[in-house]
Write an enzyme that holds these catalytic residues in place. Structure first.
Site, PDB file in Angstrom:
ATOM      1  N   ASP A  27       0.800  -1.223   0.000  1.00 59.76           N
ATOM      2  CA  ASP A  27       0.000   0.000   0.000  1.00 59.76           C
ATOM      3  C   ASP A  27       0.833   1.274   0.000  1.00 59.76           C
ATOM      4  O   ASP A  27       0.338   2.346  -0.366  1.00 59.76           O
ATOM      5  CB  ASP A  27      -0.945   0.015   1.211  1.00 59.76           C
ATOM      6  CG  ASP A  27      -0.208   0.309   2.509  1.00 59.76           C
ATOM      7  OD1 ASP A  27       0.565  -0.574   2.950  1.00 59.76           O
ATOM      8  OD2 ASP A  27      -0.388   1.404   3.065  1.00 59.76           O
ATOM      9  N   ASP A  80       6.534   0.636   2.366  1.00 61.08           N
ATOM     10  CA  ASP A  80       7.061  -0.520   3.077  1.00 61.08           C
ATOM     11  C   ASP A  80       6.625  -1.800   2.376  1.00 61.08           C
ATOM     12  O   ASP A  80       6.089  -1.766   1.268  1.00 61.08           O
ATOM     13  CB  ASP A  80       6.615  -0.493   4.543  1.00 61.08           C
ATOM     14  CG  ASP A  80       5.097  -0.335   4.683  1.00 61.08           C
ATOM     15  OD1 ASP A  80       4.374  -0.732   3.750  1.00 61.08           O
ATOM     16  OD2 ASP A  80       4.646   0.187   5.721  1.00 61.08           O
ATOM     17  N   GLU A 110       6.419  10.169   1.596  1.00 60.99           N
ATOM     18  CA  GLU A 110       5.948   8.813   1.307  1.00 60.99           C
ATOM     19  C   GLU A 110       4.685   8.880   0.454  1.00 60.99           C
ATOM     20  O   GLU A 110       3.843   9.762   0.634  1.00 60.99           O
ATOM     21  CB  GLU A 110       5.671   8.033   2.579  1.00 60.99           C
ATOM     22  CG  GLU A 110       5.362   6.558   2.321  1.00 60.99           C
ATOM     23  CD  GLU A 110       5.372   5.709   3.580  1.00 60.99           C
ATOM     24  OE1 GLU A 110       5.448   4.477   3.452  1.00 60.99           O
ATOM     25  OE2 GLU A 110       5.302   6.288   4.689  1.00 60.99           O
ATOM     26  N   TYR A 155      -2.390   2.113  10.914  1.00 62.85           N
ATOM     27  CA  TYR A 155      -3.740   2.394  10.425  1.00 62.85           C
ATOM     28  C   TYR A 155      -4.735   2.322  11.578  1.00 62.85           C
ATOM     29  O   TYR A 155      -5.547   1.408  11.668  1.00 62.85           O
ATOM     30  CB  TYR A 155      -4.105   1.439   9.285  1.00 62.85           C
ATOM     31  CG  TYR A 155      -3.347   1.749   8.015  1.00 62.85           C
ATOM     32  CD1 TYR A 155      -3.708   2.843   7.231  1.00 62.85           C
ATOM     33  CD2 TYR A 155      -2.250   0.985   7.628  1.00 62.85           C
ATOM     34  CE1 TYR A 155      -2.991   3.161   6.082  1.00 62.85           C
ATOM     35  CE2 TYR A 155      -1.538   1.298   6.475  1.00 62.85           C
ATOM     36  CZ  TYR A 155      -1.914   2.382   5.708  1.00 62.85           C
ATOM     37  OH  TYR A 155      -1.208   2.704   4.567  1.00 62.85           O
TER      38      TYR A 155
END
Length: 492
Positions: A79, A82, A463, A212
């Site tokens: 996603d 990472d 990111e 998250y």
């Protein structure tokens, strides 16, 4: 995160390929911007890569995912920067990609659901993954898989996956009808399960709170899943009115008709639910149903007016340069999410000959779309820093995106194993530009004062995430079709 949603006994999850949303679904295709956006998703692929993979610096990775649990979880997408496959944000990505195709159809021609009450929702652990800076092709971190079941309910990821399945079933209804029906079958099962066995996502998956955290709970996802299921089933089978009833009956209790929201994201879905409900036809509905839909509409228009700075008090902040600003960590996700809602409602107002009524006055569809264009122009470089926050567009895009694969020497060019400490010193701490461009990635973007620093350690701004780019697919197609490209046409 790997998608999609099919029993491992029938189709592998890796069979769901985001590239399927590309040329076959676009009748008018903004070649430069849309292809670059879609290239980004190729860079995020996990599993065995297809022969036509265009991002050549990537290679096969995570080929044993799910092996310890005895289930095939190979494939899908990472996603962000990472190597973990988080289910909730990736399902949200698919929902928005599908919505782009559905909403703008005139312009646009690792979860495995292995049992009705089982959903594999994550592969990898964020804490252990962040101890290493390794390319995904050669990672040595844990690939433990996490599942949702009756003993471990995680309603947010289950209901968001329902939304993704239902939305994708609409996309594939004409081109792959059997696949579309299969998606709907799993969506029905998963919604029944997620609604019956309720539990908070970040309380039952190890370590996910640090990455998250579900601040809004799961009630918005249940409404989100139900309205997408209603949209996917209402025009083919009127027996599915129970999803509409669910939306109406739970609107107040779940916050859908009471929460006035100023953000739309992978976590907070209320504005999306409210806007979809506001666009539903009211013909044939009862007085009570019409009243509830009107309450949804009122809250949807609060969000839209907040983005346009047209509420008396509660509006979305803006930077001095004019960018919508919600918070410092990956602010572009909120900008991109707002833009797809604004563009979709602009189309709705135009088709129904209506206006958006805010505290400070009424706004027409052309004005709304003009604001969308202004935000896109900011993203593409018309901002105080002169930076294009979409990687690969214009010479000024960020060169040090916080991304393991992009920051490392291509695995195809050098298959020599690189350990943890060496990877940190050679790749993460290296001050030079990434050897591989993460083309099509929308990075986190600037701060409240328009400031931006191109450094891999500045991960709040540098990111990129799949759910940043996914809303842009439909937006770019829409603007290209209308000819509203202005400054963008001069970009390279």
């Amino acid at each position: 995160m790997q998608l999609l949603f099919i029993t491992s006994q029938t189709l592998h999850s890796s069979h769901f390929d985001i590239s399927a949303f590309s040329l076959s679904h676009f009748s008018i295709f903004s070649i430069l911007r849309l292809r670059r956006c879609l290239l980004y998703f190729e860079a995020q692929r996990s599993g065995r890569l297809p022969h036509n993979q265009r991002v050549r610096w990537r290679h096969h990775s995570s080929l044993t995912d799910g092996l310890e649990q005895g289930v095939d979880l190979v494939g899908g997408y990472y996603d962000a920067g990472d190597n973990v496959k988080f289910g909730l944000p990736m399902a949200y990505t698919i929902t928005l990609l599908s919505w782009s195709v559905i909403e703008f159809e005139d312009e646009i021609s690792a979860a495995a659901h292995t049992h009705p009450h089982v959903l594999w929702a994550q592969v990898g652990n964020g804490d252990t993954d962040h101890l290493y800076w390794q390319w995904p092709e050669d990672m040595t971190t844990s690939r433990r898989a996490y599942r949702v079941d009756e003993k471990n309910p995680r309603t947010e990821v289950a209901a968001e996956t329902v939304a993704a399945m239902a939305a994708a079933s609409i996309v594939f209804r004409k081109t792959k009808p059997q696949y579309s029906e299969l998606l709907l079958e799993h969506a029905h099962q998963l919604f029944e399960f997620g609604d019956k066995y309720r539990g908070k996502y970040d309380e039952s998956i190890e370590g996910v709170k640090g990455y998250y955290l579900s601040t809004s709970g799961y009630k918005d996802e249940l409404l989100w899943g139900s309205i997408w299921l209603y949209k996917a089933t209402d025009d083919i089978n009127n027996n599915y009115n129970n999803y509409f009833n669910y939306l109406i009956e739970n609107g107040e209790a779940f916050g859908g008709t009471t929460w006035a929201i100023t953000e739309f994201s992978w976590d907070v879905k209320y504005a999306g639910v409210q806007l979809l409900a506001a666009m539903l036809p009211t013909e044939g509905k009862t007085k009570e149903e019409k009243q509830t839909l009107q309450e949804y509409k009122s809250k949807a228009e609060h969000f839209l007016c907040a983005c346009l700075n047209m509420n008396n008090s509660t509006n979305v902040k803006r930077t001095p340069g004019g960018l919508l600003y919600t918070r410092r960590w990956n602010n572009m996700q909120y900008v991109a999410g707002a833009l797809i809602l604004l563009a979709a409602y602009s189309d709705h107002l135009r088709s129904t000959n209506q206006m958006l009524h805010c505290h400070k006055g009424s706004v027409g569809p052309t004005e709304i779309l003009s604001f969308v264009v202004s935000q896109i122009e900011y993203i593409m470089g018309s901002n105080p820093m002169g930076v294009s926050y979409l990687v690969g567009y214009r010479p000024t895009y960020p060169k040090r995106v916080h991304h393991r694969g992009a920051s490392a020497t291509s695995y195809r060019d050098s298959k020599v194993f690189v350990g943890c400490m060496q990877s940190y010193h050679s790749w993460l701490k290296h001050n030079g530009s990434n050897p591989n461009d993460l083309v099509g990635a929308l990075v986190g973007g600037p701060g409240l004062k328009d400031q931006f620093r191109d450094s891999r350690y500045n991960f709040a701004q540098i990111e990129a995430c799949t759910y940043n780019t996914s809303p842009l697919v439909g937006i770019f197609a829409k603007l290209h079709a209308l000819g509203n490209v202005n400054e963008l046409q001069r970009g390279k």
